[in-house]
Scaffold this active site. Structure first.
Site, PDB file in Angstrom:
ATOM      1  N   HIS A 107       6.552  -0.505   8.248  1.00 41.09           N
ATOM      2  CA  HIS A 107       5.940  -1.618   7.547  1.00 41.09           C
ATOM      3  C   HIS A 107       7.159  -1.502   6.308  1.00 41.09           C
ATOM      4  O   HIS A 107       6.762  -0.792   5.420  1.00 41.09           O
ATOM      5  CB  HIS A 107       4.622  -0.389   6.302  1.00 41.09           C
TER       6      HIS A 107
ATOM      7  N   ASP B 231      -4.150  -0.412   5.011  1.00 40.67           N
ATOM      8  CA  ASP B 231      -3.277   0.881   4.061  1.00 40.67           C
ATOM      9  C   ASP B 231      -3.754   1.064   2.803  1.00 40.67           C
ATOM     10  O   ASP B 231      -3.546  -0.076   1.839  1.00 40.67           O
ATOM     11  CB  ASP B 231      -1.906   0.248   4.290  1.00 40.67           C
ATOM     12  N   GLY B 232      -3.606   2.120   1.853  1.00 38.95           N
ATOM     13  CA  GLY B 232      -4.143   2.586   0.881  1.00 38.95           C
ATOM     14  C   GLY B 232      -5.147   2.687   0.085  1.00 38.95           C
ATOM     15  O   GLY B 232      -6.648   2.643   0.469  1.00 38.95           O
ATOM     16  N   GLY B 233      -5.371   4.047   0.175  1.00 42.97           N
ATOM     17  CA  GLY B 233      -6.912   5.047  -0.308  1.00 42.97           C
ATOM     18  C   GLY B 233      -8.262   4.944   0.877  1.00 42.97           C
ATOM     19  O   GLY B 233      -8.831   5.149   0.015  1.00 42.97           O
TER      20      GLY B 233
ATOM     21  N   SER C  16       0.856   8.154   7.409  1.00 43.51           N
ATOM     22  CA  SER C  16       1.784   7.301   6.538  1.00 43.51           C
ATOM     23  C   SER C  16       2.601   8.766   6.117  1.00 43.51           C
ATOM     24  O   SER C  16       2.312   9.427   5.619  1.00 43.51           O
ATOM     25  CB  SER C  16       1.107   6.285   5.766  1.00 43.51           C
TER      26      SER C  16
ATOM     27  N   MET D  73       8.493  -2.744   3.246  1.00 48.29           N
ATOM     28  CA  MET D  73       7.885  -3.803   1.525  1.00 48.29           C
ATOM     29  C   MET D  73       9.416  -3.788   1.335  1.00 48.29           C
ATOM     30  O   MET D  73      10.043  -3.048   0.363  1.00 48.29           O
ATOM     31  CB  MET D  73       7.178  -2.551   0.800  1.00 48.29           C
TER      32      MET D  73
ATOM     33  N   HIS E 251       2.884   6.004  11.029  1.00 53.37           N
ATOM     34  CA  HIS E 251       3.212   4.488  10.265  1.00 53.37           C
ATOM     35  C   HIS E 251       4.450   4.989   8.992  1.00 53.37           C
ATOM     36  O   HIS E 251       4.509   5.868   8.275  1.00 53.37           O
ATOM     37  CB  HIS E 251       1.791   5.249   9.177  1.00 53.37           C
TER      38      HIS E 251
ATOM     39  N   MET F 284      10.743   0.691   1.458  1.00 52.75           N
ATOM     40  CA  MET F 284      10.117   0.983   0.167  1.00 52.75           C
ATOM     41  C   MET F 284      11.516   0.197  -0.324  1.00 52.75           C
ATOM     42  O   MET F 284      12.721   0.964  -0.446  1.00 52.75           O
ATOM     43  CB  MET F 284       9.766   1.291  -0.211  1.00 52.75           C
TER      44      MET F 284
ATOM     45  N   ASP G 296       7.078   3.730   5.641  1.00 56.88           N
ATOM     46  CA  ASP G 296       6.806   2.852   4.196  1.00 56.88           C
ATOM     47  C   ASP G 296       8.023   2.631   4.459  1.00 56.88           C
ATOM     48  O   ASP G 296       8.998   3.686   3.862  1.00 56.88           O
ATOM     49  CB  ASP G 296       5.742   3.370   3.046  1.00 56.88           C
TER      50      ASP G 296
ATOM     51  N   GLY H 223      -2.228   8.534   4.620  1.00 52.67           N
ATOM     52  CA  GLY H 223      -1.257   8.929   3.311  1.00 52.67           C
ATOM     53  C   GLY H 223      -1.369  10.847   3.165  1.00 52.67           C
ATOM     54  O   GLY H 223      -1.402  11.428   4.032  1.00 52.67           O
TER      55      GLY H 223
ATOM     56  N   MET I  78      -3.200  -4.604   2.391  1.00 52.37           N
ATOM     57  CA  MET I  78      -3.287  -3.461   1.453  1.00 52.37           C
ATOM     58  C   MET I  78      -4.025  -3.142   0.872  1.00 52.37           C
ATOM     59  O   MET I  78      -4.620  -3.864  -0.018  1.00 52.37           O
ATOM     60  CB  MET I  78      -1.935  -4.493   0.749  1.00 52.37           C
TER      61      MET I  78
ATOM     62  N   GLY J 244       3.346   0.910  -2.929  1.00 50.06           N
ATOM     63  CA  GLY J 244       4.374   1.756  -3.762  1.00 50.06           C
ATOM     64  C   GLY J 244       4.361   2.450  -3.619  1.00 50.06           C
ATOM     65  O   GLY J 244       5.136   3.449  -3.421  1.00 50.06           O
ATOM     66  N   PHE J 245       3.167   3.515  -4.376  1.00 53.61           N
ATOM     67  CA  PHE J 245       3.195   4.486  -3.695  1.00 53.61           C
ATOM     68  C   PHE J 245       1.865   5.476  -3.189  1.00 53.61           C
ATOM     69  O   PHE J 245       0.666   4.980  -3.202  1.00 53.61           O
ATOM     70  CB  PHE J 245       2.609   4.965  -5.580  1.00 53.61           C
ATOM     71  N   GLY J 246       1.899   6.626  -3.045  1.00 58.41           N
ATOM     72  CA  GLY J 246       0.696   7.321  -1.859  1.00 58.41           C
ATOM     73  C   GLY J 246      -0.228   7.671  -3.250  1.00 58.41           C
ATOM     74  O   GLY J 246       0.267   7.537  -3.914  1.00 58.41           O
TER      75      GLY J 246
HETATM   76  C1  DX5 Z   1       2.474   2.454   0.233  1.00 58.50           C
HETATM   77  C2  DX5 Z   1       2.221   3.060   1.613  1.00 58.50           C
HETATM   78  C3  DX5 Z   1       0.984   3.105   2.105  1.00 58.50           C
HETATM   79  C4  DX5 Z   1       0.116   4.902   1.547  1.00 58.50           C
HETATM   80  C5  DX5 Z   1      -0.837   4.839   1.604  1.00 58.50           C
HETATM   81  O1  DX5 Z   1       2.020   1.108  -0.663  1.00 58.50           O
HETATM   82  O2  DX5 Z   1       2.174   1.322   2.025  1.00 58.50           O
HETATM   83  O3  DX5 Z   1       1.083   3.400   3.356  1.00 58.50           O
HETATM   84  O4  DX5 Z   1       1.118   5.874   2.026  1.00 58.50           O
HETATM   85  O5  DX5 Z   1      -0.590   6.213   0.788  1.00 58.50           O
HETATM   86  P1  DX5 Z   1      -2.549   6.932   0.962  1.00 58.50           P
HETATM   87  O6  DX5 Z   1      -2.888   6.420   2.271  1.00 58.50           O
HETATM   88  O7  DX5 Z   1      -2.344   8.183   0.044  1.00 58.50           O
HETATM   89  O8  DX5 Z   1      -3.358   6.164  -0.246  1.00 58.50           O
HETATM   90 ZN    ZN Z   2       2.498   1.303   4.052  1.00 53.01          ZN
END
Ligand code: DX5
Ligand code: ZN
Length: 218
Positions: free
Chosen positions: A68, A175-177, A10, A70, A35, A39, A37, A197, A139, A144-146
């Site tokens: 993606h 996606d996420g963590g 990402s 959002m 990927h 927002m 994102d 990400g 998700m 919203g945040f990495g």
């Molecule tokens: C969060 C995004 C993700 C994010 C993942 O809203 O959709 O794509 O970048 O980041 P990491 O891999 O750091 O959790």
């Molecule tokens: Zn994403």
């Protein structure tokens, strides 16, 4: 039916001051998808970029652009993202009261259609659009945040979705963590597209990280 593992860094965690070079670097490092994102500061509490920036980085790689969205509403902007160079366009089930129509529109633009589910949304939200889907994005953090921690309760949702998908040619993305520690459980639960990400961009050697993620998955 098991589907091929895809690694999707990402660019939310990339250095925005040199975004084109970052896209070229993850391409050279062996990513499968880029990927992206998007927002809107309304559906999620953060703002990123839109079609003009996607169009600017499109010439930097021939890899799949996995966009993606959002944003709410998404439907009025789908053509703009298709024109900017998206290959896969994913909308959120929570942001679209007319999901079936959005999926048809994405496919009529010649793009692959995805639906994303927030951590609090049940897999039942996509039950009646399954035959119009190319991808489901679970998700595993609140969007919203990495850099957030993986929510383990999403593993059960991934397992249920893998069952629901059956033999349909649908990719299951998470996606996420996602990192080398959390990825094995995600793949064992049935996911095949892995967004990462911060795990990729926090280090200097993107190739080594992408390779380690792929090894952990396969
Ligand atoms: C969060 C995004 C993700 C994010 C993942 O809203 O959709 O794509 O970048 O980041 P990491 O891999 O750091 O959790
Ligand atoms: Zn994403």
């Amino acid at each position: 039916m098991s589907r091929e593992i895809k690694i999707a860094p990402s660019i939310l965690s990339a250095d925005f001051a040199k975004l084109g070079a970052e896209v070229e670097a993850i391409d050279a490092a062996g990513c499968d998808y880029v990927h992206i994102d998007v927002m809107d500061g309304h559906f999620v509490p953060n703002l990123t970029f839109g079609p003009p920036i996607i169009q600017c980085i499109r010439p930097c790689t021939t890899k799949i652009f996995d966009v993606h969205l959002m944003i709410n509403p998404a439907q009025p902007y789908l053509k703009d993202y298709a024109d900017a160079g998206a290959d896969i366009i994913t909308v959120h089930a929570e942001a679209d009261p007319h999901l079936d129509r959005s999926l048809q529109l994405i496919q009529s633009l010649g793009k692959k259609a995805g639906v994303s589910l927030n951590p609090g949304t049940s897999e039942s939200a996509i039950e009646y659009v399954l035959d119009k889907l190319d991808l489901i994005l679970v998700m595993s953090v609140n969007p919203g945040f990495g850099g957030q921690s993986f929510i383990p309760a999403q593993l059960e949702k991934i397992r249920r979705l893998r069952q629901m998908i059956g033999d349909r040619p649908i990719d299951l993305e998470v996606d996420g963590g996602v990192n080398v520690d959390t990825l094995k459980d995600v793949v064992d639960a049935g996911a095949n597209v892995l967004v990462a990400g911060s795990a990729v961009f926090k280090g200097d050697d993107y190739g080594a990280t992408i390779g380690a993620l792929r090894d952990a998955a396969e």
